[in-house]
Structure formats: C-alpha cells, structure tokens
Motif scaffolding. Structure first.
Motif, mmCIF file in Angstrom:
data_model
loop_
_atom_site.group_PDB
_atom_site.id
_atom_site.type_symbol
_atom_site.label_atom_id
_atom_site.label_comp_id
_atom_site.label_asym_id
_atom_site.label_seq_id
_atom_site.Cartn_x
_atom_site.Cartn_y
_atom_site.Cartn_z
ATOM 1 N N GLU A 74 0.748 -1.127 0.020
ATOM 2 C CA GLU A 74 0.002 0.079 0.097
ATOM 3 C C GLU A 74 1.040 1.363 0.101
ATOM 4 O OE1 GLU A 74 -3.542 2.149 2.537
ATOM 5 O OE2 GLU A 74 -3.044 0.091 2.898
ATOM 6 N N TYR A 75 2.013 1.243 0.693
ATOM 7 C CA TYR A 75 3.001 2.445 0.808
ATOM 8 C C TYR A 75 3.396 2.625 -0.716
ATOM 9 C CZ TYR A 75 6.611 5.495 1.975
ATOM 10 O OH TYR A 75 7.630 6.374 2.067
ATOM 11 N N GLU A 76 3.922 1.661 -1.176
ATOM 12 C CA GLU A 76 4.714 1.856 -2.504
ATOM 13 C C GLU A 76 3.649 2.425 -3.449
ATOM 14 O OE1 GLU A 76 8.041 -1.569 -2.213
ATOM 15 O OE2 GLU A 76 6.006 -2.487 -2.827
ATOM 16 N N ALA A 77 2.171 1.868 -3.709
ATOM 17 C CA ALA A 77 1.345 2.194 -4.279
ATOM 18 C C ALA A 77 0.986 3.702 -4.193
ATOM 19 C CB ALA A 77 -0.040 1.333 -4.328
ATOM 20 N N THR A 78 0.851 4.105 -2.761
ATOM 21 C CA THR A 78 0.565 5.464 -2.627
ATOM 22 C C THR A 78 1.580 6.444 -2.917
ATOM 23 O OG1 THR A 78 1.271 5.237 -0.409
ATOM 24 C CG2 THR A 78 -0.954 5.157 -0.619
ATOM 25 N N THR A 120 -5.846 7.994 -14.299
ATOM 26 C CA THR A 120 -7.317 7.306 -14.503
ATOM 27 C C THR A 120 -6.714 5.782 -14.400
ATOM 28 O OG1 THR A 120 -8.140 9.060 -15.477
ATOM 29 C CG2 THR A 120 -9.327 6.993 -15.569
ATOM 30 N N ASP A 121 -5.865 5.363 -15.295
ATOM 31 C CA ASP A 121 -5.636 4.209 -15.467
ATOM 32 C C ASP A 121 -5.185 3.585 -14.227
ATOM 33 O OD1 ASP A 121 -4.896 1.637 -17.106
ATOM 34 O OD2 ASP A 121 -2.891 2.103 -16.691
ATOM 35 N N PHE A 122 -4.250 4.047 -13.457
ATOM 36 C CA PHE A 122 -3.322 3.687 -12.269
ATOM 37 C C PHE A 122 -4.585 3.306 -11.183
ATOM 38 C CE2 PHE A 122 -1.739 4.654 -7.945
ATOM 39 C CZ PHE A 122 -1.018 3.720 -7.779
ATOM 40 N N LEU A 123 -5.541 4.367 -11.061
ATOM 41 C CA LEU A 123 -6.744 4.261 -10.290
ATOM 42 C C LEU A 123 -7.643 3.168 -10.400
ATOM 43 C CD1 LEU A 123 -7.529 8.006 -9.470
ATOM 44 C CD2 LEU A 123 -6.229 6.559 -8.052
ATOM 45 N N LYS A 129 -8.405 5.447 -4.256
ATOM 46 C CA LYS A 129 -9.390 6.658 -4.467
ATOM 47 C C LYS A 129 -8.616 7.823 -5.073
ATOM 48 C CE LYS A 129 -12.853 5.198 -1.148
ATOM 49 N NZ LYS A 129 -13.571 5.456 0.087
ATOM 50 N N GLU A 130 -9.012 8.840 -6.016
ATOM 51 C CA GLU A 130 -8.721 10.056 -6.429
ATOM 52 C C GLU A 130 -8.655 10.918 -5.254
ATOM 53 O OE1 GLU A 130 -10.403 13.790 -8.945
ATOM 54 O OE2 GLU A 130 -10.574 11.744 -9.792
ATOM 55 N N GLN A 131 -7.363 11.510 -5.032
ATOM 56 C CA GLN A 131 -6.921 12.478 -4.073
ATOM 57 C C GLN A 131 -6.905 13.904 -4.676
ATOM 58 O OE1 GLN A 131 -6.949 11.657 -0.877
ATOM 59 N NE2 GLN A 131 -7.334 9.377 -1.214
ATOM 60 N N SER A 132 -8.339 14.513 -5.033
ATOM 61 C CA SER A 132 -8.221 15.857 -5.857
ATOM 62 C C SER A 132 -7.677 16.749 -5.162
ATOM 63 C CB SER A 132 -9.625 16.177 -6.054
ATOM 64 O OG SER A 132 -10.474 16.281 -4.763
ATOM 65 N N VAL A 133 -7.546 16.998 -3.963
ATOM 66 C CA VAL A 133 -6.726 17.887 -3.234
ATOM 67 C C VAL A 133 -5.372 17.787 -3.529
ATOM 68 C CG1 VAL A 133 -6.214 16.821 -1.121
ATOM 69 C CG2 VAL A 133 -6.587 19.382 -0.819
ATOM 70 N N ASN A 134 -4.690 16.677 -3.955
ATOM 71 C CA ASN A 134 -3.368 16.663 -3.904
ATOM 72 C C ASN A 134 -3.079 16.963 -5.523
ATOM 73 O OD1 ASN A 134 -2.645 15.804 -1.511
ATOM 74 N ND2 ASN A 134 -3.022 13.626 -1.720
ATOM 75 N N ARG A 135 -3.879 17.096 -6.413
ATOM 76 C CA ARG A 135 -3.584 16.951 -7.905
ATOM 77 C C ARG A 135 -4.059 18.475 -8.494
ATOM 78 N NH1 ARG A 135 -8.406 15.939 -10.846
ATOM 79 N NH2 ARG A 135 -7.205 14.991 -12.376
ATOM 80 N N THR A 136 -4.408 19.279 -7.855
ATOM 81 C CA THR A 136 -4.959 20.529 -8.226
ATOM 82 C C THR A 136 -4.348 21.997 -7.315
ATOM 83 O OG1 THR A 136 -7.031 19.867 -8.585
ATOM 84 C CG2 THR A 136 -6.628 22.101 -8.837
ATOM 85 N N ILE A 137 -3.424 22.852 -8.150
ATOM 86 C CA ILE A 137 -2.900 23.719 -7.681
ATOM 87 C C ILE A 137 -3.717 25.092 -7.502
ATOM 88 C CG2 ILE A 137 -0.596 23.214 -8.606
ATOM 89 C CD1 ILE A 137 -1.073 25.363 -10.580
#
Length: 280
Positions: A74-78, A120-123, A129-137
């Motif tokens: 799980e750590y490696e995936a995140t 999208t492919d990775f998820l 789950k998508e972490q939208s707060v981490n992907r938008t500046i």
C-alpha cells in the motif's frame, strides 16, 4: 521509495517520549520527518494499540496492489500515486505560466492530459481513490481546466521521448508516398526517412528565424530557391528515423528550414563528431 525504518518501527504502536530520549520527530528520516505523512497523538497506559497487528500487516503486504503487472505494498502504491499527482500539478503550473505570458499552451495541455490519463489508469488498476486535493494547484480553476482540455483535443500526440509528432511517413502502397530528401553528412549522399515512422520535435525546436533573436544566415538563398516570405522562415530541429547500411531503422536528429507556404526543405542529418545515430 522504501519506507524509512523509524516509520515502520513506530507505526501503529505506543511510543515513549521523555526529555532524556531522542525525539523521533526531530529526525529527518523518522516520524514526521521529510515526506512523512504519519502523525502521533496522546495515549494512556493500558490501552490497546490503535491499529491491530493484522491491519498493520495488510499495509505492508507486498502483493496488496498490482499496477501494470507489478506487485506493490500500500505504501509503494501511494508513492506512485503521489508521483502522478506531482506531475499533474507541474503541468498545471506550466499551463498557467504560458497562458499568462501569451505563449502557446498546446504542449503543457497535452502533457497534462497525458498524466491525467495515467492517473485514471492507475486508479482503475489499483482501486485507490482519487485525491483531488493533491492534484490541483491554486489558480488552476475550472476555466483553465476547460481551456486546457480543449487545447489538448486539437493538439498533437507525443512519442515516448515526450516530443510532439508533427508528421508521419506513410508506407508506400502502389504510388510512392510522401517523403523527404535528406542529406547525410557522413556519406555525402541523400537518403529518405524510413517508411512507417514519424518526425517529432522537442518543445524548443526553432533555432533561428521568426521568433528568435538569431537570424538565418542563408535567408536570401532560401527565398531565391524556394520562395516564401523572408520574415516567416525558421530554422528548426527535430528527430526522425532512417535505415542504416544494414537495413536497420535508426533514430537521428534532423535540421531543416520551414516556411508555412513552402513547407520543410533542405533537411539534413545532424552530425555530432562523426556520429549520426542517437540510439548507439
């Protein structure tokens, strides 16, 4: 990136902290150190561990997730997810910067679309789950996202080196297909691009002429031979594929001159100290 040893030791357990003991939060590689997303909070003696042993083992199980055939914890995936999110933010910043400067945003839009597709492919493969707060500046609003998506749709494809594909050399079927006459500085002869391959260009592909401080030395000769508007000519670079003397397809750097109404002319292979192949 492997998880720091101190984090693995501390995770899910009760820690003793005293004035005489070393504070693990002060260690760069330890709990709450650089890039660590763990945290700690008060507990009371006699209370069971917050996380059961079975749950902690599930976090570190090496085959918990699979992506493109590779097993990972799980750590490696995140961590892979964080890398994808960083690249999405990078190209959002590039888009905002180029748009504010009045420059072409096609490259950044295509790269942003590319990394969103990877996300999208990775998820889908991992179930994370998508972490939208981490992907938008900050500053990349809905309007910018819309313009970026539209630009990417009318943009271009990229090769595996990240260069944009600007032309395809079709295979001949009956009549001879479109190709280019290319000068080989090593042999002194002319050749053509390999059929079924593409011509690509990096982001900064204009070396001289329109849009650059450096002017084309032979501009008068170009206009006399090929015509076109003198102020529209550019000297450009890119990459293509040719067949070597053994019939193998090899990647080379190409230089040429371009004018919108004329096209690409005087194409030649770039010679670097007697070597022309980039895949050696």
């Amino acid at each position: 990136m492997p998880e720091a040893g101190a984090q693995r030791t501390c995770r899910g357990h009760v820690l003793a902290k005293s004035a005489s003991s070393q504070d693990s939060s002060d260690i760069v590689e330890g709990l709450c150190g650089a890039n660590c997303r763990h945290n700690f909070f008060p507990t009371w003696e006699g209370v069971d561990d917050v996380y059961p042993k079975e749950l902690l083992e599930e976090y570190t199980r090496k085959d918990a997730y699979s992506y493109n055939g590779k097993k990972m914890s799980e750590y490696e995936a995140t961590q892979v997810q964080r890398k994808i999110e960083r690249n999405i933010r990078k190209w959002q910043r590039e888009f905002i910067t180029m748009e504010a400067a009045g420059q072409d945003t096609t490259f950044s839009s295509v790269k942003l679309k590319q990394w969103r597709g990877i996300e999208t492919d990775f998820l889908l493969q991992t179930g994370l789950k998508e972490q939208s707060v981490n992907r938008t500046i900050t500053g990349f609003r809905t309007s910018q996202a819309g313009r970026s998506s539209w630009t990417a749709k009318r943009g271009f494809s990229l090769d595996r080196y990240g260069n944009r594909i600007i032309d395809t050399i079709e295979r001949s079927v009956g009549a001879k297909s479109k190709n280019y006459r290319i000068y080989n500085p090593i042999t002194g002869d002319y050749t053509s691009l390999a059929e079924g391959t593409v011509i690509t260009q990096p982001k900064n592909h204009v070396m001289a002429g329109k849009g650059r401080d450096r002017q084309i030395d032979c501009i008068d000769w170009l206009v006399d031979k090929h015509g076109g508007n003198p102020v529209e000519w550019t000297k450009e670079k890119g990459f293509g594929y040719v067949e070597d003397e053994y019939g193998e397809i090899r990647r080379v750097e190409l230089h040429w001159y371009h004018e919108p109404t004329v096209g690409r002319v005087e194409m030649k292979i770039k010679d670097r100290d007697g070597e022309i192949y980039l895949d050696d």
